[in-house]
Design a protein around this motif. Structure first.
Motif, PDB file in Angstrom:
ATOM      1  N   GLN A  73       0.813  -1.080  -0.122  1.00  0.00           N
ATOM      2  CA  GLN A  73      -0.098   0.026   0.073  1.00  0.00           C
ATOM      3  C   GLN A  73       0.764   1.294   0.152  1.00  0.00           C
ATOM      4  N   LEU A  74       0.608   2.242  -0.723  1.00  0.00           N
ATOM      5  CA  LEU A  74       1.253   3.471  -0.902  1.00  0.00           C
ATOM      6  C   LEU A  74       0.395   4.593  -0.513  1.00  0.00           C
ATOM      7  N   LEU A  75       1.176   5.747   0.021  1.00  0.00           N
ATOM      8  CA  LEU A  75       0.453   6.935   0.724  1.00  0.00           C
ATOM      9  C   LEU A  75       1.194   7.832  -0.012  1.00  0.00           C
ATOM     10  N   SER A  76       0.627   8.604  -0.881  1.00  0.00           N
ATOM     11  CA  SER A  76       1.247   9.769  -1.389  1.00  0.00           C
ATOM     12  C   SER A  76       1.536  11.056  -0.641  1.00  0.00           C
ATOM     13  N   HIS A  77       0.263  11.329   0.171  1.00  0.00           N
ATOM     14  CA  HIS A  77       0.345  12.498   0.939  1.00  0.00           C
ATOM     15  C   HIS A  77      -0.626  12.576   2.050  1.00  0.00           C
ATOM     16  N   ILE A  78      -0.956  13.545   2.685  1.00  0.00           N
ATOM     17  CA  ILE A  78      -1.796  13.389   3.969  1.00  0.00           C
ATOM     18  C   ILE A  78      -3.079  14.087   3.780  1.00  0.00           C
ATOM     19  N   HIS A  79      -3.326  14.609   2.564  1.00  0.00           N
ATOM     20  CA  HIS A  79      -4.710  15.364   2.476  1.00  0.00           C
ATOM     21  C   HIS A  79      -5.919  14.671   2.513  1.00  0.00           C
ATOM     22  N   ALA A  80      -7.045  14.994   2.811  1.00  0.00           N
ATOM     23  CA  ALA A  80      -8.074  13.944   3.633  1.00  0.00           C
ATOM     24  C   ALA A  80      -8.563  13.074   2.414  1.00  0.00           C
ATOM     25  N   ASP A  81      -8.651  13.293   1.078  1.00  0.00           N
ATOM     26  CA  ASP A  81      -9.088  12.583   0.212  1.00  0.00           C
ATOM     27  C   ASP A  81      -8.163  11.418  -0.193  1.00  0.00           C
ATOM     28  N   HIS A  82      -6.840  11.533   0.270  1.00  0.00           N
ATOM     29  CA  HIS A  82      -5.931  10.355   0.032  1.00  0.00           C
ATOM     30  C   HIS A  82      -5.799   9.469   1.338  1.00  0.00           C
ATOM     31  N   ILE A 117       2.402  -0.146   4.763  1.00  0.00           N
ATOM     32  CA  ILE A 117       2.090   1.096   3.984  1.00  0.00           C
ATOM     33  C   ILE A 117       3.292   2.090   3.779  1.00  0.00           C
ATOM     34  N   TYR A 118       3.567   2.330   2.643  1.00  0.00           N
ATOM     35  CA  TYR A 118       5.111   3.304   2.440  1.00  0.00           C
ATOM     36  C   TYR A 118       4.613   4.548   1.837  1.00  0.00           C
ATOM     37  N   CYS A 119       5.363   5.489   2.464  1.00  0.00           N
ATOM     38  CA  CYS A 119       5.353   6.833   2.252  1.00  0.00           C
ATOM     39  C   CYS A 119       6.762   7.387   2.533  1.00  0.00           C
ATOM     40  N   SER A 120       6.665   8.742   2.621  1.00  0.00           N
ATOM     41  CA  SER A 120       7.849   9.609   2.902  1.00  0.00           C
ATOM     42  C   SER A 120       7.901   9.920   4.160  1.00  0.00           C
ATOM     43  N   ALA A 121       9.077  10.067   4.712  1.00  0.00           N
ATOM     44  CA  ALA A 121       9.383  10.149   6.277  1.00  0.00           C
ATOM     45  C   ALA A 121       8.603  11.298   6.724  1.00  0.00           C
ATOM     46  N   ALA A 122       8.482  12.413   6.099  1.00  0.00           N
ATOM     47  CA  ALA A 122       7.550  13.667   6.327  1.00  0.00           C
ATOM     48  C   ALA A 122       6.108  13.396   6.371  1.00  0.00           C
ATOM     49  N   THR A 123       5.602  12.705   5.537  1.00  0.00           N
ATOM     50  CA  THR A 123       4.206  12.266   5.520  1.00  0.00           C
ATOM     51  C   THR A 123       3.863  11.339   6.661  1.00  0.00           C
ATOM     52  N   LYS A 124       4.861  10.513   7.022  1.00  0.00           N
ATOM     53  CA  LYS A 124       4.589   9.689   8.123  1.00  0.00           C
ATOM     54  C   LYS A 124       4.416  10.568   9.660  1.00  0.00           C
ATOM     55  N   GLU A 125       5.340  11.350   9.741  1.00  0.00           N
ATOM     56  CA  GLU A 125       5.482  12.312  11.134  1.00  0.00           C
ATOM     57  C   GLU A 125       4.376  12.967  11.094  1.00  0.00           C
ATOM     58  N   MET A 126       3.900  13.660  10.172  1.00  0.00           N
ATOM     59  CA  MET A 126       2.774  14.579   9.975  1.00  0.00           C
ATOM     60  C   MET A 126       1.470  13.778  10.318  1.00  0.00           C
ATOM     61  N   LEU A 127       1.318  12.553   9.772  1.00  0.00           N
ATOM     62  CA  LEU A 127       0.231  11.725   9.879  1.00  0.00           C
ATOM     63  C   LEU A 127      -0.006  11.279  11.515  1.00  0.00           C
ATOM     64  N   MET A 128       1.083  11.036  11.984  1.00  0.00           N
ATOM     65  CA  MET A 128       1.051  10.677  13.449  1.00  0.00           C
ATOM     66  C   MET A 128       0.871  11.706  14.370  1.00  0.00           C
ATOM     67  N   ARG A 129       1.238  12.935  13.883  1.00  0.00           N
ATOM     68  CA  ARG A 129       0.748  14.115  14.637  1.00  0.00           C
ATOM     69  C   ARG A 129      -0.636  14.995  14.447  1.00  0.00           C
ATOM     70  N   LEU A 130      -1.310  14.411  13.348  1.00  0.00           N
ATOM     71  CA  LEU A 130      -2.698  14.932  12.916  1.00  0.00           C
ATOM     72  C   LEU A 130      -3.699  14.705  13.844  1.00  0.00           C
ATOM     73  N   GLU A 131      -4.225  15.830  14.515  1.00  0.00           N
ATOM     74  CA  GLU A 131      -5.312  15.798  15.455  1.00  0.00           C
ATOM     75  C   GLU A 131      -6.378  16.230  14.844  1.00  0.00           C
ATOM     76  N   SER A 132      -7.776  15.662  15.509  1.00  0.00           N
ATOM     77  CA  SER A 132      -8.881  15.833  15.308  1.00  0.00           C
ATOM     78  C   SER A 132      -9.406  17.292  15.178  1.00  0.00           C
ATOM     79  N   GLN A 133     -10.378  17.782  14.516  1.00  0.00           N
ATOM     80  CA  GLN A 133     -10.757  19.101  14.453  1.00  0.00           C
ATOM     81  C   GLN A 133     -10.998  19.779  15.888  1.00  0.00           C
TER      82      GLN A 133
END
Length: 228
Positions: A82-91, A105-121
Motif C-alpha cells: 500500500q502506498l500513501l502519497s500525502h496526507i490530504h483528506a481525500d488520500h 504502507i509506504y510513504c515519505s518520512a515527512a508524511t509519516k511524521e505529520m500523519l502521526m501528529r495529525l489531530e481531530s478538528q
C-alpha cells in the motif's frame, strides 16, 4: 481522487495507492482477458493473445464455485503493498480505523511524521482556545498505526490492555530505489520522487516484471520543477 476509483494499479494489481477502505473492489473487465470477463462465454476462436501473460495473472485465480457465488464477478485480493502519497483528506480515506489488512504502507518520512501528529478538528479547536488539555485528551485518529513498546506499557498500566507494538507506516527515502516483495518469488522496485504538492508529497516510480509505472498522484508541475 474519485471516491469511486478502486485505486489499484492496473499494471500491478496487488498495489493500492491512497485508499485504505476494506470494501471489495471489482476488477474492471479491461484488466482481464476476454475469457475471464464477467458473463463472457468461452469462444472457440479466441485470439492467441488471450493466453498471453498479463496483469490478471498477478491476481488470485477464483475457482468456479467462488465465481458462481460472486455472480461471475472477480474482485481484487487484499493488496500486498500500500502506498500513501500525502496526507490530504481525500488520500487517507480508511486510515483512521484499524485495518484487517497487514500489508505495509509506504510513504515519505515527512508524511509519516505529520500523519502521526495529525489531530481531530475538536482537539485543534481546544488547543487554539487554550483550553487545558492533557496529552491523553488529544485525539489523533492515526496513532493506532504506530504503537511503541513505551506506549503499549503505558496503555496496559491505565487500561489493563496491552496492545502489541507495531509500526505499519514504513518511511522510504526520496530518489532511492527500494526493492519490495510484490508476490511470492516476485520483487519490484519503488522510488519516491518529489511531487511538489505539499510537504512530504511524493510520486511513486514502480519498476518490475510489468514494466515501469509512474504514479503521479497530486503534483504541481511548475516550470522550475520540471526543468530541475
Amino acid at each position: 481522487m474519485s471516491r469511486k476509483a478502486h485505486s489499484f494499479l492496473h499494471e500491478y494489481p496487488r498495489i493500492r495507492v491512497d485508499r485504505f477502505t476494506e470494501s471489495r473492489e471489482r476488477v474492471p473487465d479491461f484488466l482481464l482477458p476476454p475469457r475471464c470477463r464477467a458473463g463472457a462465454a468461452k469462444r472457440q476462436d479466441e485470439d492467441e493473445d488471450d493466453d498471453e501473460p498479463g496483469p490478471w495473472d498477478d491476481l488470485d485465480q477464483d475457482d468456479e464455485s467462488t465465481l458462481k457465488a460472486n455472480g461471475g464477478v472477480r474482485f481484487f485480493p487484499a493488496p500486498t503493498i500500500q502506498l500513501l502519497s500525502h496526507i490530504h483528506a481525500d488520500h487517507i480515506e480508511g486510515l483512521s480505523a484499524p485495518l484487517r489488512s497487514s500489508a505495509p504502507i509506504y510513504c515519505s518520512a515527512a508524511t509519516k511524521e505529520m500523519l502521526m501528529r495529525l489531530e481531530s478538528q475538536k482537539s485543534r479547536e481546544k488547543g487554539a482556545c487554550r483550553v487545558p488539555m492533557g496529552e491523553g485528551a488529544r485525539k489523533r485518529p492515526y496513532e493506532w498505526l504506530r504503537v511503541t513498546a513505551k506506549h503499549a506499557k503505558a496503555k496496559k498500566k491505565f487500561t489493563g490492555l496491552a496492545p502489541a507494538p507495531r509500526d505499519l507506516l514504513h518511511a522510504l527515502p526520496f530518489n532511492t530505489p527500494t526493492e519490495l516483495r510484490y508476490s511470492p518469488g516476485v520483487n519490484i522496485r519503488i522510488t519516491l520522487l518529489d511531487a511538489n504538492h505539499m510537504s512530504g508529497s511524493t510520486m511513486f516510480l514502480i519498476e518490475g516484471h510489468r514494466g515501469a509505472v509512474l504514479h503521479m498522484g497530486d503534483c504541481r508541475a511548475e516550470t522550475w520543477w520540471i526543468e530541475a
